[in-house]
Motif scaffolding. Structure first.
Motif, PDB file in Angstrom:
ATOM      1  N   GLN A  31       0.883  -1.160   0.000  1.00  0.00           N
ATOM      2  CA  GLN A  31       0.000   0.000   0.000  1.00  0.00           C
ATOM      3  C   GLN A  31       0.924   1.215   0.000  1.00  0.00           C
ATOM      4  OE1 GLN A  31      -3.277  -0.362  -0.297  1.00  0.00           O
ATOM      5  NE2 GLN A  31      -3.078  -2.581  -0.174  1.00  0.00           N
ATOM      6  N   ALA A  32       1.479   1.520  -1.158  1.00  0.00           N
ATOM      7  CA  ALA A  32       2.551   2.508  -1.252  1.00  0.00           C
ATOM      8  C   ALA A  32       2.082   3.885  -1.685  1.00  0.00           C
ATOM      9  CB  ALA A  32       3.619   2.003  -2.216  1.00  0.00           C
ATOM     10  N   GLY A  33       0.794   4.063  -1.895  1.00  0.00           N
ATOM     11  CA  GLY A  33       0.305   5.369  -2.328  1.00  0.00           C
ATOM     12  C   GLY A  33       0.576   5.614  -3.806  1.00  0.00           C
ATOM     13  N   PRO A  34       0.383   6.850  -4.250  1.00  0.00           N
ATOM     14  CA  PRO A  34       0.557   7.160  -5.673  1.00  0.00           C
ATOM     15  C   PRO A  34       2.007   7.005  -6.124  1.00  0.00           C
ATOM     16  CG  PRO A  34       0.213   9.173  -4.414  1.00  0.00           C
ATOM     17  CD  PRO A  34       0.013   8.032  -3.472  1.00  0.00           C
ATOM     18  N   GLN A  35       2.171   6.588  -7.365  1.00  0.00           N
ATOM     19  CA  GLN A  35       3.511   6.357  -7.900  1.00  0.00           C
ATOM     20  C   GLN A  35       4.363   7.621  -7.936  1.00  0.00           C
ATOM     21  OE1 GLN A  35       3.351   4.238 -11.628  1.00  0.00           O
ATOM     22  NE2 GLN A  35       3.016   2.292 -10.609  1.00  0.00           N
ATOM     23  N   TRP A  38       6.932   7.449  -5.260  1.00  0.00           N
ATOM     24  CA  TRP A  38       7.838   6.303  -5.253  1.00  0.00           C
ATOM     25  C   TRP A  38       9.233   6.713  -5.696  1.00  0.00           C
ATOM     26  CZ3 TRP A  38       5.147   1.516  -7.851  1.00  0.00           C
ATOM     27  CH2 TRP A  38       3.946   1.248  -7.187  1.00  0.00           C
ATOM     28  N   LYS A  39      10.240   6.019  -5.172  1.00  0.00           N
ATOM     29  CA  LYS A  39      11.593   6.130  -5.723  1.00  0.00           C
ATOM     30  C   LYS A  39      11.606   5.312  -7.003  1.00  0.00           C
ATOM     31  CE  LYS A  39      13.737   6.974  -1.321  1.00  0.00           C
ATOM     32  NZ  LYS A  39      14.212   6.369  -0.110  1.00  0.00           N
ATOM     33  N   THR A  40      12.530   5.603  -7.901  1.00  0.00           N
ATOM     34  CA  THR A  40      12.545   4.911  -9.192  1.00  0.00           C
ATOM     35  C   THR A  40      13.162   3.516  -9.070  1.00  0.00           C
ATOM     36  OG1 THR A  40      14.720   5.732  -9.855  1.00  0.00           O
ATOM     37  CG2 THR A  40      12.802   7.134 -10.375  1.00  0.00           C
ATOM     38  N   GLY A  62       1.856  -5.855  -7.707  1.00  0.00           N
ATOM     39  CA  GLY A  62       1.140  -5.755  -6.447  1.00  0.00           C
ATOM     40  C   GLY A  62       1.422  -4.461  -5.695  1.00  0.00           C
ATOM     41  N   GLY A  63       1.823  -3.419  -6.421  1.00  0.00           N
ATOM     42  CA  GLY A  63       2.153  -2.154  -5.782  1.00  0.00           C
ATOM     43  C   GLY A  63       3.542  -2.131  -5.171  1.00  0.00           C
ATOM     44  N   CYS A  64       4.331  -3.177  -5.421  1.00  0.00           N
ATOM     45  CA  CYS A  64       5.708  -3.274  -4.923  1.00  0.00           C
ATOM     46  C   CYS A  64       6.652  -3.351  -6.124  1.00  0.00           C
ATOM     47  CB  CYS A  64       5.906  -4.555  -4.112  1.00  0.00           C
ATOM     48  SG  CYS A  64       4.795  -4.782  -2.734  1.00  0.00           S
ATOM     49  N   TYR A  65       7.930  -3.209  -5.852  1.00  0.00           N
ATOM     50  CA  TYR A  65       8.932  -3.509  -6.864  1.00  0.00           C
ATOM     51  C   TYR A  65       9.312  -4.976  -6.715  1.00  0.00           C
ATOM     52  CZ  TYR A  65       9.665   1.424  -7.992  1.00  0.00           C
ATOM     53  OH  TYR A  65       9.507   2.720  -8.410  1.00  0.00           O
ATOM     54  N   GLU A  66       9.184  -5.716  -7.809  1.00  0.00           N
ATOM     55  CA  GLU A  66       9.572  -7.116  -7.840  1.00  0.00           C
ATOM     56  C   GLU A  66      10.887  -7.201  -8.599  1.00  0.00           C
ATOM     57  OE1 GLU A  66       7.712 -11.412  -9.164  1.00  0.00           O
ATOM     58  OE2 GLU A  66       6.979  -9.604 -10.142  1.00  0.00           O
ATOM     59  N   VAL A  67      11.860  -7.872  -8.015  1.00  0.00           N
ATOM     60  CA  VAL A  67      13.188  -7.971  -8.616  1.00  0.00           C
ATOM     61  C   VAL A  67      13.545  -9.438  -8.796  1.00  0.00           C
ATOM     62  CG1 VAL A  67      15.653  -7.536  -8.243  1.00  0.00           C
ATOM     63  CG2 VAL A  67      13.968  -5.797  -7.608  1.00  0.00           C
ATOM     64  N   TYR A  68      14.053  -9.757  -9.975  1.00  0.00           N
ATOM     65  CA  TYR A  68      14.627 -11.071 -10.238  1.00  0.00           C
ATOM     66  C   TYR A  68      16.126 -10.862 -10.316  1.00  0.00           C
ATOM     67  CZ  TYR A  68       9.910 -12.482 -11.468  1.00  0.00           C
ATOM     68  OH  TYR A  68       8.570 -12.745 -11.433  1.00  0.00           O
TER      69      TYR A  68
END
Length: 104
Positions: A31-35, A38-40, A62-68
């Motif tokens: 639940q990170a609020g508006p983009q 957000w940091k890039t 999901g409103g998060c940063y997903e990293v592979y």
């Protein structure tokens, strides 16, 4: 002819069944609020590289940063980070949870 009737009934039943909508595959929801707040992703990548990670791909899920990528320990993982604080929330390797922040 008798073999075709059950096949036709099965095909009709499948055609009538409602399809389920595609959903996000994210293991974590933020639940990170508006983009705009957000940091890039580039800032996150730079932070992770500085910590010894190798980042292959990153995206919003999901409103998060997903990293592979690969951790400093050499584990190939899927990890989630909060887009405002860049805090690590979840890390998994081939379905095995390596880290999960309480509450996520």
């Amino acid at each position: 002819m008798r073999k075709l009737i059950p096949l036709a009934i099965a095909a009709a039943a499948i055609a009538v069944l409602p399809s389920s909508p595609a959903s996000a595959t994210g293991a974590i929801k933020c639940q990170a609020g508006p983009q705009s707040g957000w940091k890039t992703q580039d800032v996150l990548k730079a932070k992770l590289v500085k910590e010894g990670w190798t980042v292959r791909k990153s995206k919003v899920d999901g409103g998060c940063y997903e990293v592979y990528g690969t951790t400093p320990e050499g584990d190939r993982v899927e990890a989630y980070f909060h887009p405002v604080s860049l805090e690590k929330l979840y890390v998994s390797r081939r379905g095995e949870v390596l880290f999960r922040k309480p509450g996520y």
